[in-house]
Design an enzyme around this catalytic site. Structure first.
Site, short mmCIF file in Angstrom:
data_model
loop_
_atom_site.label_atom_id
_atom_site.label_comp_id
_atom_site.label_asym_id
_atom_site.label_seq_id
_atom_site.Cartn_x
_atom_site.Cartn_y
_atom_site.Cartn_z
N LYS A 35 22.84 54.59 45.25
CA LYS A 35 24.05 54.62 46.06
C LYS A 35 25.25 54.18 45.23
O LYS A 35 25.11 53.64 44.14
CB LYS A 35 23.89 53.74 47.29
CG LYS A 35 23.68 52.27 46.98
CD LYS A 35 23.49 51.46 48.26
CE LYS A 35 23.28 49.99 47.94
NZ LYS A 35 23.17 49.17 49.15
N TYR A 253 50.54 35.64 31.21
CA TYR A 253 51.32 35.40 32.42
C TYR A 253 50.99 34.03 33.02
O TYR A 253 49.84 33.63 33.10
CB TYR A 253 51.03 36.48 33.47
CG TYR A 253 51.60 37.83 33.12
CD1 TYR A 253 52.98 38.04 33.05
CD2 TYR A 253 50.75 38.90 32.86
CE1 TYR A 253 53.50 39.28 32.74
CE2 TYR A 253 51.26 40.15 32.54
CZ TYR A 253 52.63 40.34 32.48
OH TYR A 253 53.14 41.56 32.16
#
Length: 356
Positions: A35, A253
């Site tokens: 899946k 950052y």
């Protein structure tokens, strides 16, 4: 020239892991669970390594049809069943097996016009509390399925919620036995964790998923270290720059990491737009030139930065493994407060993928 990041799917490892399943559940047939586009690996890429299975389990009709187009003639199981009456036409045309877990699906099968009976897996909710008939209603559902001319073989099915944990499977198995008392038929219970750790739950069919891809159902790499499983996906990139930080300088950052002394850092062409988790904290492991080191600073969209102190020879172009053959995906996932399943499925479409 493309960015140096890529994912590699290891076909031989897939075949190896299927053989591990068979060693653990030697008396059972195997549904290889593919899946979510084979847990992010790509259905067509895993097919050669897993074609020794007895059947494939998945969710999407389109993926089931693709398996047929790849040449698979054996059983294909729709784990969630179907959603509309028109889906039954595809099930009939491509000879698919379907889960049945509610009365609406049963009603659609009762009124369907079929060229041949459809094999079903009748699902009981034995404690997961997602899909399936309650134990009290299971016999009535089974009798209804037996009376339906559109239904062929009926396999008894349930799914474990805690096979990888302390609760185990005993309570759910007892619940199932109460609800299915006196009902004969093949049984399909065991997920990867039950295949590995609960042989009493193996029965006629097992449904391994994550173990086929070389990761642990528990999320702990140590739990499968002695089982012979091999990683099936390697995500790798390269250093695209090297910087030297002075004591007190920050990187990235938010200036989340500040150097305690002069140090070299490497900039890796991999970021959250490639599927690497932005949440990865300082200390998340990576492997540079074969040496394990750590992420420093915040993961950005296209880049992340690593500590080169343990690997002073590394320069631009040095290979960086984010997870894979050298670095277990579960080790990375654990630092990111997630599981290997999610990391595999999250690799972004922009990352080139090849099978070997």
């Amino acid at each position: 020239m493309p960015r140096p990041i890529s994912a590699t799917i290891h076909t031989a490892a897939l075949a190896n892991n299927l053989s591990v399943v068979r060693r653990h559940a030697a008396q059972s047939k195997v549904w290889a669970i593919v899946k979510a586009n084979a847990y992010g690996h790509g259905l067509a890429r895993v097919f050669p390594g897993l074609r020794g299975t007895d059947g494939f389990g998945l969710l999407d009709l389109d993926e089931a049809v693709k398996l047929r187009e790849l040449g698979w003639a054996g059983p294909i199981l729709l784990l969630e069943g179907f959603f509309r009456s028109t889906d039954i036409d595809v099930i009939d045309r491509y000879s698919l097996t379907t889960a049945v877990h509610n009365d609406e699906q049963m009603r659609m099968l009762e009124t369907a016009r079929l060229s041949k009976p459809v094999n079903v897996q009748l699902k009981m909710n034995s404690g997961m509390n997602r899909l399936g008939y309650t134990p009290e209603k299971y016999r009535a559902a089974w009798e209804r399925a037996r009376a339906c001319p559109g239904i062929g073989q009926i396999t008894l099915m349930t799914h474990f919620s805690d096979a990888d944990g302390e609760r185990g499977v005993a309570e759910q198995m007892a619940t199932f036995e109460r609800g299915a008392q006196g009902i004969a038929g093949a049984r399909s219970f065991a997920n990867s964790a039950a295949v590995l750790w609960h042989p009493s739950a193996h029965f006629d069919w097992v449904r391994p998923g994550i173990m086929l891809y070389g990761a642990s159902p528990s999320g702990r790499a140590a739990d499968i270290a002695d089982r012979g499983l091999k990683p099936t996906m390697t995500l790798a990139s390269e250093l695209i720059a090297v910087q030297t930080l002075a004591k007190g300088q920050a990187v990235g950052y938010g200036s989340m990491f500040v150097a305690e002394d002069t140090m070299r850092i490497g900039v890796v062409a991999c970021g959250y737009a490639d599927g690497y988790p932005r949440i990865a904290p300082e200390g998340t492991p990576v492997v540079v030139d074969g040496v394990r080191t750590r992420i420093v600073g915040r993961v950005s969209m296209d880049m992340l930065t690593v500590d080169l102190t343990p690997v002073p020879q590394a320069g631009v172009g040095a290979r960086v493994e984010l997870w894979g053959e050298t670095l277990p995906i579960d080790d990375v996932a654990a630092r990111c407060m997630t599981v290997g399943y999610e990391l595999m499925c999250a690799v972004a479409p922009r990352v080139p993928v090849r099978a070997e």
